[in-house]
Motif scaffolding. Sequence first.
Motif, PDB file in Angstrom:
ATOM      1  N   GLN A 166       0.819  -1.200   0.000  1.00 36.76           N
ATOM      2  CA  GLN A 166       0.000   0.000   0.000  1.00 36.76           C
ATOM      3  C   GLN A 166       0.860   1.260   0.000  1.00 36.76           C
TER       4      GLN A 166
ATOM      5  N   ARG B  16      -5.531   4.645   2.784  1.00 43.28           N
ATOM      6  CA  ARG B  16      -5.466   3.406   3.569  1.00 43.28           C
ATOM      7  C   ARG B  16      -6.831   2.751   3.691  1.00 43.28           C
ATOM      8  N   ASN B  17      -7.851   3.530   3.994  1.00 43.11           N
ATOM      9  CA  ASN B  17      -9.178   2.963   4.205  1.00 43.11           C
ATOM     10  C   ASN B  17      -9.734   2.321   2.941  1.00 43.11           C
TER      11      ASN B  17
ATOM     12  N   GLU C 209      -7.814   1.118   0.524  1.00 41.80           N
ATOM     13  CA  GLU C 209      -6.966  -0.043   0.244  1.00 41.80           C
ATOM     14  C   GLU C 209      -7.445  -1.277   1.014  1.00 41.80           C
ATOM     15  N   TYR C 210      -7.829  -1.084   2.265  1.00 43.82           N
ATOM     16  CA  TYR C 210      -8.244  -2.243   3.053  1.00 43.82           C
ATOM     17  C   TYR C 210      -9.598  -2.791   2.629  1.00 43.82           C
TER      18      TYR C 210
ATOM     19  N   PHE D 282      -7.973  -5.151   0.125  1.00 46.51           N
ATOM     20  CA  PHE D 282      -7.100  -6.185   0.692  1.00 46.51           C
ATOM     21  C   PHE D 282      -7.880  -7.233   1.484  1.00 46.51           C
ATOM     22  N   GLN D 283      -8.981  -6.842   2.120  1.00 46.39           N
ATOM     23  CA  GLN D 283      -9.728  -7.825   2.903  1.00 46.39           C
ATOM     24  C   GLN D 283     -10.464  -8.821   2.012  1.00 46.39           C
TER      25      GLN D 283
ATOM     26  N   TYR E 180      -6.160 -10.842   2.050  1.00 44.75           N
ATOM     27  CA  TYR E 180      -6.297 -11.389   3.389  1.00 44.75           C
ATOM     28  C   TYR E 180      -6.898 -12.791   3.346  1.00 44.75           C
TER      29      TYR E 180
END
Length: 362
Positions: A121, A337-338, A340-341, A344-345, A349
């Motif tokens: 990230q 960041r928010n 990106e997650y 990614f989740q 992940y």
Amino acid sequence: MKRRQFLQAAGAGLAAGSVAAPAIAQSSPEIKWRLTSSFPKSLDTIYGASEVLSKAVSEATDGKFQIQVFAAGEIVPGLQAADAVQNGTVEMAHTASYYYVGKDPTFAFATAVPFGLNARQQNAWFYHGGGMDLMNEFYRKYNIHALPGGNTGCQMGGWFRKELKTPADLQGLKMRIGGFAGQVLGKLGAVPQQIAGGDIYPALEKGTIDAAEWVGPYDDEKLGFQKVAQYYYYPGWWEGGAALHFFINQAKWNELPKAYQSLLVTAAGLANVDMQAKYDAKNPAALKRLVAGGAQLRPYPQEVMEACFKAANELYAETSAKNADFKKVYDAMMAFRNDEYLWFQVAEYTFDNFMIRARARG
């Protein structure tokens, strides 16, 4: 194609498109720069990024652009690398931006901030999320132009002489920790110490500090922390993806021919990828050796993680309220960041979680 041939071809293309190599060699100026690293030669992975860049630039220009690398302390101490670039003592440095939060806490964002970005990230933000544009806008105030120059990946949470069970165990704890994270721990009663890599072991050995963090298994083993502290915690919540940078004196950067600027960007990109690949390749075996040698591997207790997360968010709000540069970069990074997650989740992940469990099942 061999690496040297590739770099020469890349340099030729950057210098003059389709112009033949001999013509480029005749038109390219001879330039000699000095680069001071914030790291000792013994830490070959992190120090080595400077050598990767230097070699790539030299090979691509047939030796016309030479960058001589100096270890921490050979020209200036490791924590004065940015000052040496800013005042023109050297043309370049390889360093961690968050070493200079004493100048301005905004410096932290280019390396890592607590509960920020992971390594992938971080690079996405730098290269395609406007991160480097924001940071270089800020760095211009210090006569610096920066290029990404390596990443350690998520770091370990440090070596402790005593087991850490609750946030109360942080009270009065003297810990070597760099960057903005030290201020977070300070809110929980710890006493942060910023100490250069080569000086950490004697401080831990003599009891001047109670705990220390550096990078991860490969470097930590080299520095010998396992000999003077037993408990090895994870994760390094303050460095989900700690990035290094090449700082370049702004005036010297502006003076470079465009072809050489492009080549430096390319060579820094090579060093950026190479460093994390080395860490990812070398850390597993080092971790096995450390545990076999007696290191007590421990996850940070959930209560400690939650307390640190709360303290970090409080500190972000306090600092943003009084520092416009900090707020501008903080708002941009955390929005990135928010999002990106969200991604990614879904895939990263889920895949990693399955594979980790599958490995555990044998």
